[in-house]
Design an enzyme around this catalytic site. Structure first.
Site, short mmCIF file in Angstrom:
data_model
loop_
_atom_site.label_atom_id
_atom_site.label_comp_id
_atom_site.label_asym_id
_atom_site.label_seq_id
_atom_site.Cartn_x
_atom_site.Cartn_y
_atom_site.Cartn_z
N SER A 130 0.83 -1.20 0.00
CA SER A 130 0.00 0.00 0.00
C SER A 130 0.87 1.26 0.00
O SER A 130 1.74 1.40 -0.86
CB SER A 130 -0.97 -0.05 1.19
N ASP A 284 -8.32 -5.24 -6.14
CA ASP A 284 -8.04 -4.01 -5.39
C ASP A 284 -8.82 -2.87 -6.03
O ASP A 284 -8.71 -2.62 -7.23
CB ASP A 284 -6.54 -3.73 -5.43
N HIS A 313 -8.01 -5.00 -1.62
CA HIS A 313 -6.74 -4.44 -1.17
C HIS A 313 -6.20 -5.21 0.04
O HIS A 313 -4.99 -5.34 0.21
CB HIS A 313 -6.95 -2.97 -0.80
#
Length: 337
Positions: A130, A284, A313
């Site tokens: 991330s 995602d 995600h």
């Protein structure tokens, strides 16, 4: 593995914005020992709601990254409550007065820590999930001669317009709380933090995750139980201004937004010479695989290696999916071999 960490004092730091971060500090933790050749260093930045302790899920005994073989440096990003943040800085820059800090600023300061404090001149790997992955791209673009390989997962080199809009939604939910007071709150805006968490949860997982009841595999009997857990995490563990400081850095993430590349994202990607494996989750919602596929086409030594998952995600979130840990370890081993 424990929560203790060390602190590197940077002094006053001039930021990209032209502002000065006073008495800046980076909190970090190391694991393992630097080899005599200095060739086994692995750098891990932290992600949006993470500290160095949550990075510990990505390595360990017998893993592809192993403290017995590698010197692991886990660095907390600015704004996460351990490194310089609105919640812990000098009074004149506390809270909503905290300066704007970019991912570029983070990585330049991390470079100082690695070189000046730890005496490292080569990094075998930079890796992160991330926002940590976004910083990983920055390392590849800014220090291509120092970094041997990068492995960003569920991340991007430049925050997409759709990602920016998603973040506007969670930001608006928090700031709609009357207790927010423009960031000059007397107590944490609890209702705003809960709203922030509820909006965020809908984006963190995929449509299939909710449709097929996959939340039960994570220990939640109902969707409401999941949402309440997300509320509690944000209320109990995060300062609202800290979240806003990091959110600004995320929205403005761009490896080309600096004097090196002048906004030319294609040239910045082409300058990432280290070996790279880009791992998106196929579902995602804010770092979609299509973006990474385009990046890989521009990067000279990159492989696009998507991970098929309905966890969105959060497929790569620490501890969520054991199969992802194995997938990640194979990629790490390929890069370090």
């Amino acid at each position: 593995m424990t929560a203790e960490f060390e602190t590197f004092a940077l002094g006053d730091v001039t930021l990209q914005s032209g502002e000065t971060l006073k008495h800046a500090k980076l909190a970090y933790k190391t694991y393992g020992t630097l080899s005599s050749k200095g060739d086994n260093a692995v750098l891990m930045p932290t992600f949006y709601t993470g500290t160095h302790t949550r990075n510990e899920a990505y390595f360990g005994p017998g893993r592809a990254i192993d403290p017995a073989r590698h010197f692991i440096v886990s660095i907390n990003m600015f704004g996460n409550g351990l490194s310089s943040s609105p919640s812990n800085t000098v009074p004149e820059q506390a809270g909503h007065r905290f300066p704007r800090i970019s991912l570029y600023d983070n990585v330049v300061c991390q470079h100082r820590l690695v070189v000046e404090e730890l005496g490292i001149d080569r990094l075998a790997l930079v890796i992160g999930w991330s926002m940590a992955g976004c910083q990983t791209y920055h390392w590849g673009a800014l220090y291509p001669d120092m970094v041997e390989a990068i492995l960003p997962f569920c991340a991007s080199a430049k925050t997409s317009p759709h990602n920016i809009v998603f973040l506007e939604g969670v930001k608006a939910a928090l700031q709609a709380d009357c207790a927010w007071k423009g960031g000059d709150y007397d107590a944490q805006p609890v209702a705003g933090l809960k709203a922030f968490a509820r909006v965020y949860a809908g984006w963190a997982y995929s449509q299939a995750f909710f449709r097929d009841g996959l939340y039960r595999q994570l220990g939640y009997e109902t969707i409401e139980a999941l949402l309440q857990d997300w509320e509690a995490d944000h209320v109990d563990n995060w300062d609202a201004n800290d979240l806003m400081a990091k959110l600004w850095a995320w929205q403005n993430g761009d490896i080309s937004a600096n004097g090196h590349y002048g906004g030319d994202i294609a040239r910045a990607l082409e300058s990432i010479r280290p070996k790279a494996i880009l791992i998106p989750s196929t579902t995602d919602l804010y770092f979609p695989p299509e973006d990474n596929a385009l990046e890989a086409e521009r990067m000279p030594n990159a492989e696009f290696r998507p991970y098929a998952s309905d966890l969105g995600h959060c497929a790569a979130s620490p501890g969520k999916d054991p199969a992802f840990a194995s997938f990640l370890d194979r990629a790490v081993a390929d890069l370090l071999s």
